[in-house]
Design an enzyme around this catalytic site. Structure first.
Site, PDB file in Angstrom:
ATOM      1  N   ASP A   1      63.141  44.356  36.713  1.00 29.47           N
ATOM      2  CA  ASP A   1      61.954  44.009  35.922  1.00 29.47           C
ATOM      3  C   ASP A   1      61.127  42.891  36.562  1.00 29.47           C
ATOM      4  OD1 ASP A   1      62.567  45.853  33.942  1.00 29.47           O
ATOM      5  OD2 ASP A   1      63.768  44.426  32.804  1.00 29.47           O
TER       6      ASP A   1
ATOM      7  N   GLN B   1      70.100  51.429  30.883  1.00 28.73           N
ATOM      8  CA  GLN B   1      69.753  52.084  29.614  1.00 28.73           C
ATOM      9  C   GLN B   1      70.515  53.397  29.472  1.00 28.73           C
ATOM     10  OE1 GLN B   1      65.501  52.322  29.427  1.00 28.73           O
ATOM     11  NE2 GLN B   1      65.276  50.127  29.077  1.00 28.73           N
TER      12      GLN B   1
HETATM   13  C1  S3P Z   1      67.222  47.342  30.285  1.00 26.68           C
HETATM   14  C2  S3P Z   1      67.431  48.022  31.452  1.00 26.68           C
HETATM   15  C3  S3P Z   1      66.395  48.227  32.473  1.00 26.68           C
HETATM   16  C4  S3P Z   1      65.210  47.303  32.281  1.00 26.68           C
HETATM   17  C5  S3P Z   1      64.794  47.178  30.851  1.00 26.68           C
HETATM   18  C6  S3P Z   1      65.936  46.688  29.984  1.00 26.68           C
HETATM   19  C7  S3P Z   1      68.332  47.221  29.328  1.00 26.68           C
HETATM   20  O1  S3P Z   1      65.947  49.550  32.421  1.00 26.68           O
HETATM   21  O2  S3P Z   1      64.106  47.739  33.048  1.00 26.68           O
HETATM   22  O3  S3P Z   1      63.711  46.260  30.712  1.00 26.68           O
HETATM   23  O4  S3P Z   1      68.256  46.373  28.413  1.00 26.68           O
HETATM   24  O5  S3P Z   1      69.307  47.966  29.462  1.00 26.68           O
HETATM   25  P1  S3P Z   1      66.729  50.715  33.226  1.00 26.68           P
HETATM   26  O6  S3P Z   1      68.112  50.615  32.823  1.00 26.68           O
HETATM   27  O7  S3P Z   1      66.121  52.003  32.781  1.00 26.68           O
HETATM   28  O8  S3P Z   1      66.468  50.409  34.661  1.00 26.68           O
END
Ligand code: S3P
Length: 449
Positions: free
Chosen positions: A326, A175
């Protein structure tokens, strides 16, 4: 008026699970498909989009910033984009619901446009840390006014032209990586993200697919350097979203733990940056076959054939954690029924997901009779060796879809059914979960606490 009491969920398996099912489209890919289509010039078409609440929050936000987004009668979505740099000032606050991905990625997009936006969300999202994106995005010149602790509600005042940055990720987070890259789309010059531990690469794949100039260099120690040339012109695309491997984890573990089961989960995305759960379940002795392996929408896909199996405990190597970040709630359930001890550590990020997934899973698993030790960065679980757990308890989901589905699945391997206190959060990522489990032969009871 007081809101109606939450609807509970109980699943049981009166017979082995059997049948062929599909799971909804990948959540991560669905968010990105909407965002990039909304920034392309022209009309994109997306098939297999996840129609869960999180993705619908992204669709609503992109509409509020000028894109035209419609669902056709055939279930495909069309998106008329505004072009990179063309996002409009939203008239009211952007409601992100429960969705961390929508929030963080859109903060990146807004930050390099000459607009301001206020982000709000539900009680779970309003507890989650946003400083991890505020920090790098502030370096581009954008301004942020957040609630105490760097949380929602918060306001982003974007800047155009923004300053391109080079950012080394301090946490393994797709993210944060994606927020910086999406900010870079409307920024002159080259934006770089240095990723010491690889995370899901859907943004990189899709940016390339839309015609952005993006390069990825992998160094000898595995560090990835991603460079995106800004002021990109995105070309509209036809996208087919594969089934979500995170969602498929729930029926997969259900079939492994209900004796005599054999199911097929068709069309599951198996991007190597997402497939860690299946590697771990196989290493535990899980009988999971990949059939009909193919490529869909630029992502590797297979049909999973899963048969009930005697599972063994496992120690998870830290390097695999980002590829299944996840999936730990459902892996914990598998470990609670495996033979021997499982050591699941290096999971600090789980404490800042939709709930504190280490504490919440430890509490729920104990309540249903599992032997669990909570440590700072994970859980140590002594499994039953396949004997059913006691069950019978009410477990608290804390507005977390994956907690709700994990305990609904655990209930299938309990002497007494488990009551999931609130089924509503499941709709954020997997609205058809209960119906799909019924197709496989599970029975469900609704109720109120
Ligand atoms: C996601 C990244 C993950 C994941 C989330 C979706 C994404 O989070 O937990 O459900 O779509 O980039 P983080 O990147 O914060 O770990």
């Amino acid at each position: 008026m007081t809101p109606p009491p939450p609807q509970t969920l109980r699943l049981t398996a009166p017979r082995p699970l059997a049948g062929r099912v599909t799971v909804p489209g990948d959540k991560s890919i669905s968010h990105r498909a909407l965002m990039l289509s909304a920034l392309a010039v022209g009309t994109s078409r997306v098939e297999g989009l996840l129609e869960g609440e999180d993705v619908l929050a992204t669709a609503a936000a992109m509409r509020a910033m000028g894109a035209t987004i419609m669902r056709g009668d055939d279930g495909a979505w069309t998106i008329d984009g505004v072009g990179v740099g063309g996002l409009l000032q939203p008239a009211s606050a952007l409601d992100m619901g429960n969705s961390g991905t929508s929030t963080r990625l859109l903060m990146g997009l807004v930050s390099s446009h000459a607009i301001s936006a206020t982000f709000i969300g539900d009680a779970s999202l309003s507890k989650r840390p946003m400083a991890r994106v505020i920090e790098p995005l502030s370096r581009t010149g954008a301004e942020f006014t957040a609630s105490p602790g760097g949380r929602l509600p918060l306001m982003v005042r974007g800047i155009c032209p923004a300053v391109p940055i080079e950012y080394r990720l301090p946490v393994a987070s797709a993210q944060v990586k994606s927020a910086v890259l999406l900010a870079g789309l409307n920024t002159p010059g080259i934006t770089r993200v240095v990723e010491p531990v690889p995370t899901r690469d859907h943004s990189e794949r899709m940016l390339r697919g839309f015609g952005a100039e993006i390069s990825v260099e992998t160094q000898a120690d595995g560090t990835r350097i991603i460079a995106l040339t800004g002021e990109a012109e995105l070309r509209p695309q036809q996208i087919v979203v594969p089934g979500d491997p995170s969602s498929a984890g729930f029926p997969a573990v259900a079939a492994l733990i209900v004796p005599g089961s054999e199911i097929v989960i068709a069309n599951v995305g198996l991007n190597p940056t997402r497939a860690g759960l299946y590697e771990m379940l196989r290493a535990m002795g899980g009988d999971i076959g990949f059939e009909n392996e193919r490529t869909v929408g630029g992502e590797p896909v297979a049909d999973l054939r899963v048969k009930a199996s005697a599972l063994r405990g496992i120690e998870v190597p830290p390097s695999i954690v980002p590829s299944m970040v996840d999936e730990f709630p459902i892996l914990f359930v598998a470990c609670a029924l495996a033979q021997g001890r499982s050591v699941l550590r290096g999971l600090d990020e789980l404490r800042v997901k939709e709930s504190d997934r280490i504490a919440v899973m430890a509490a729920g698993l104990r309540a249903i009779g599992a032997t669990v030790e909570e440590v700072e960065d994970g859980l140590i679980i002594d499994g039953t060796g396949g004997d059913p757990l006691a069950g019978g308890a009410v477990v608290a989901t804390h507005l977390d879809h994956r907690i709700a589905m994990s305990f609904a699945v655990a209930s299938l391997a309990c002497r007494m059914p488990v009551t999931v206190d609130d089924r509503a959060p499941i709709a954020t990522s997997f609205p058809s979960f209960v119906a799909m489990m019924a197709t496989l032969g599970a029975e469900q009871w609704e109720g109120n606490l």
